[in-house]
Design a protein around this motif. Sequence first.
Motif, PDB file in Angstrom:
ATOM      1  N   ARG A 151      -3.386   8.253 -15.202  1.00 28.69           N
ATOM      2  CA  ARG A 151      -2.126   7.626 -15.570  1.00 28.69           C
ATOM      3  C   ARG A 151      -1.281   7.314 -14.334  1.00 28.69           C
ATOM      4  O   ARG A 151      -0.714   6.233 -14.202  1.00 28.69           O
ATOM      5  N   ALA A 152      -1.224   8.286 -13.418  1.00 31.63           N
ATOM      6  CA  ALA A 152      -0.471   8.098 -12.186  1.00 31.63           C
ATOM      7  C   ALA A 152      -1.066   6.949 -11.383  1.00 31.63           C
ATOM      8  O   ALA A 152      -0.330   6.137 -10.807  1.00 31.63           O
ATOM      9  N   ALA A 153      -2.398   6.846 -11.377  1.00 33.32           N
ATOM     10  CA  ALA A 153      -3.072   5.770 -10.646  1.00 33.32           C
ATOM     11  C   ALA A 153      -2.703   4.418 -11.262  1.00 33.32           C
ATOM     12  O   ALA A 153      -2.470   3.444 -10.543  1.00 33.32           O
ATOM     13  N   LEU A 154      -2.623   4.354 -12.606  1.00 32.69           N
ATOM     14  CA  LEU A 154      -2.249   3.106 -13.266  1.00 32.69           C
ATOM     15  C   LEU A 154      -0.823   2.700 -12.911  1.00 32.69           C
ATOM     16  O   LEU A 154      -0.543   1.521 -12.668  1.00 32.69           O
ATOM     17  N   TYR A 155       0.065   3.680 -12.858  1.00 31.66           N
ATOM     18  CA  TYR A 155       1.446   3.411 -12.432  1.00 31.66           C
ATOM     19  C   TYR A 155       1.442   2.844 -11.016  1.00 31.66           C
ATOM     20  O   TYR A 155       2.138   1.877 -10.714  1.00 31.66           O
ATOM     21  N   ALA A 156       0.642   3.490 -10.141  1.00 34.32           N
ATOM     22  CA  ALA A 156       0.565   3.054  -8.744  1.00 34.32           C
ATOM     23  C   ALA A 156       0.069   1.614  -8.687  1.00 34.32           C
ATOM     24  O   ALA A 156       0.596   0.796  -7.916  1.00 34.32           O
ATOM     25  N   LEU A 199       1.887  -3.886 -17.261  1.00 37.97           N
ATOM     26  CA  LEU A 199       1.250  -2.569 -17.152  1.00 37.97           C
ATOM     27  C   LEU A 199       2.305  -1.475 -17.087  1.00 37.97           C
ATOM     28  O   LEU A 199       2.212  -0.440 -17.762  1.00 37.97           O
ATOM     29  N   PHE A 200       3.350  -1.734 -16.296  1.00 36.83           N
ATOM     30  CA  PHE A 200       4.411  -0.736 -16.127  1.00 36.83           C
ATOM     31  C   PHE A 200       5.100  -0.453 -17.460  1.00 36.83           C
ATOM     32  O   PHE A 200       5.308   0.710 -17.830  1.00 36.83           O
ATOM     33  N   LEU A 201       5.434  -1.513 -18.190  1.00 38.18           N
ATOM     34  CA  LEU A 201       6.114  -1.340 -19.481  1.00 38.18           C
ATOM     35  C   LEU A 201       5.241  -0.563 -20.459  1.00 38.18           C
ATOM     36  O   LEU A 201       5.701   0.337 -21.145  1.00 38.18           O
ATOM     37  N   PHE A 202       3.948  -0.938 -20.488  1.00 38.86           N
ATOM     38  CA  PHE A 202       3.022  -0.240 -21.384  1.00 38.86           C
ATOM     39  C   PHE A 202       3.017   1.265 -21.080  1.00 38.86           C
ATOM     40  O   PHE A 202       3.127   2.098 -21.970  1.00 38.86           O
ATOM     41  N   LEU A 203       2.936   1.596 -19.796  1.00 38.71           N
ATOM     42  CA  LEU A 203       2.890   3.013 -19.393  1.00 38.71           C
ATOM     43  C   LEU A 203       4.198   3.717 -19.721  1.00 38.71           C
ATOM     44  O   LEU A 203       4.220   4.823 -20.267  1.00 38.71           O
ATOM     45  N   ALA A 204       5.312   3.046 -19.403  1.00 41.57           N
ATOM     46  CA  ALA A 204       6.619   3.668 -19.593  1.00 41.57           C
ATOM     47  C   ALA A 204       6.897   3.928 -21.074  1.00 41.57           C
ATOM     48  O   ALA A 204       7.480   4.946 -21.443  1.00 41.57           O
ATOM     49  N   LEU A 205       6.430   3.028 -21.926  1.00 45.09           N
ATOM     50  CA  LEU A 205       6.716   3.173 -23.358  1.00 45.09           C
ATOM     51  C   LEU A 205       5.784   4.144 -24.062  1.00 45.09           C
ATOM     52  O   LEU A 205       6.059   4.581 -25.173  1.00 45.09           O
ATOM     53  N   ALA A 216       0.834  -1.206   0.000  1.00 44.86           N
ATOM     54  CA  ALA A 216       0.000   0.000   0.000  1.00 44.86           C
ATOM     55  C   ALA A 216       0.872   1.261   0.000  1.00 44.86           C
ATOM     56  O   ALA A 216       0.635   2.208  -0.759  1.00 44.86           O
ATOM     57  N   GLY A 217       1.915   1.238   0.842  1.00 44.27           N
ATOM     58  CA  GLY A 217       2.807   2.390   0.935  1.00 44.27           C
ATOM     59  C   GLY A 217       3.499   2.676  -0.389  1.00 44.27           C
ATOM     60  O   GLY A 217       3.554   3.819  -0.840  1.00 44.27           O
ATOM     61  N   GLY A 218       3.998   1.622  -1.042  1.00 40.53           N
ATOM     62  CA  GLY A 218       4.715   1.778  -2.312  1.00 40.53           C
ATOM     63  C   GLY A 218       3.809   2.364  -3.390  1.00 40.53           C
ATOM     64  O   GLY A 218       4.209   3.264  -4.143  1.00 40.53           O
ATOM     65  N   ALA A 219       2.563   1.876  -3.453  1.00 38.41           N
ATOM     66  CA  ALA A 219       1.616   2.377  -4.448  1.00 38.41           C
ATOM     67  C   ALA A 219       1.302   3.849  -4.200  1.00 38.41           C
ATOM     68  O   ALA A 219       1.266   4.661  -5.126  1.00 38.41           O
ATOM     69  N   LEU A 220       1.117   4.195  -2.925  1.00 39.72           N
ATOM     70  CA  LEU A 220       0.778   5.582  -2.571  1.00 39.72           C
ATOM     71  C   LEU A 220       1.936   6.526  -2.893  1.00 39.72           C
ATOM     72  O   LEU A 220       1.729   7.624  -3.437  1.00 39.72           O
ATOM     73  N   ILE A 221       3.161   6.117  -2.587  1.00 40.64           N
ATOM     74  CA  ILE A 221       4.333   6.952  -2.886  1.00 40.64           C
ATOM     75  C   ILE A 221       4.442   7.165  -4.399  1.00 40.64           C
ATOM     76  O   ILE A 221       4.660   8.289  -4.866  1.00 40.64           O
TER      77      ILE A 221
END
Lengths: 130, 222
Positions: B160-165, B205-211, B136-141
């Motif tokens: 977008r930030a929520a998807l990264y989280a 998900l992370f790769l999709f967002l980052a790219l 939870a902490g990691g997602a919130l940060i």
Amino acid sequence: MGTTISTDLIRGHTDTIILNVLRQGDSYGYEIYKKIIALSGNQYELKEATLYTAFRRLEQEECIVSYWGDETQGGRRKYYRLTDKGQEFYAQNTKDWIFAKEVLDKLILNELNSDKLALENLLEGGINNE
Amino acid sequence: MNKKNNQLNNQVKSYVESLFSGIGTSQQLFDLKEELATNLKEKTLDYTSRGMDEQQAFKEAVISMGDLSGLVADMRLLGQDKARQAVYSTMTARISLAGIVFGVLLTLFGIFTIAMLYFMKLPGEAVAGSGIFIVAGGALITYSILTRETTARFGMNKIRAALYAISIGLILFGMTTAFITRYSTGEMFIAIGSLMVFFLVGVGLFLFLALTETDRRKSSYR
């Protein structure tokens, strides 16, 4: 004492005058100002304050677009260019003006008796059109 | 001549600045000031080339511009919208700051709990279970840092930030479940199996967002 054009009279035509200048090529604030003086044969000066307000309005209405020149000495110039929409707007305003000018000439100069013919022609035209 | 030119430059600049003093900045105001300054300077130089002395020429040029109060009022309105935006962005900055603080505390709480339970010699799955606080902490940060607007970058769009989280959360959650299943079943292959499910989705998900990242740098930093 010289004659002047009242601000009331010119106000409705500021945009058309600017479009007429830009129709003949892209230009920037001070140059447009000088070109308007030249167009009038040195008989009329459109204040720069009025011009800048009109530029903003015309740009919002998408009649003109602006871009910066690439002068390096003494600050960049902001140039304006006529868009297709501006071209149409200018054509329509020109038509309206030619019509208005004729009618206003009659309204301001003619006398009812001497202009009976013109008036009759106008009425007949109106009836024939129906 | 060059020195004189500079003097005129400064004079024109300070006149234009004073004209719009106390008005909130906007891109339009910035552009208008430059446009006015360039044209005013050119007009002044035109007058001097006709034999007028520079001070007189500058005064005449300013007077002949006409009444600029309409433009000033326009710019003031635009500036007010900007001021509202500024309040809004400090608001989001505060929320984001609170998110970072709370997220870090949550993560630390998770780490301390794990350490505490470990030394209490509790079973491994109970120890690993506290990893959920770190998730939870990691997602919130992640969310809080990405939505933060700095002087060089705009904040990220909230969705977008929520998807990264979520992607970071999934990766951390995958690791937590892996530890839990490892200790509860005692089998490594089950642990790897349960890690795989969440971890892969998270990484995907992370790769999709980052790219598909767009440039959030502010124009003056580009």
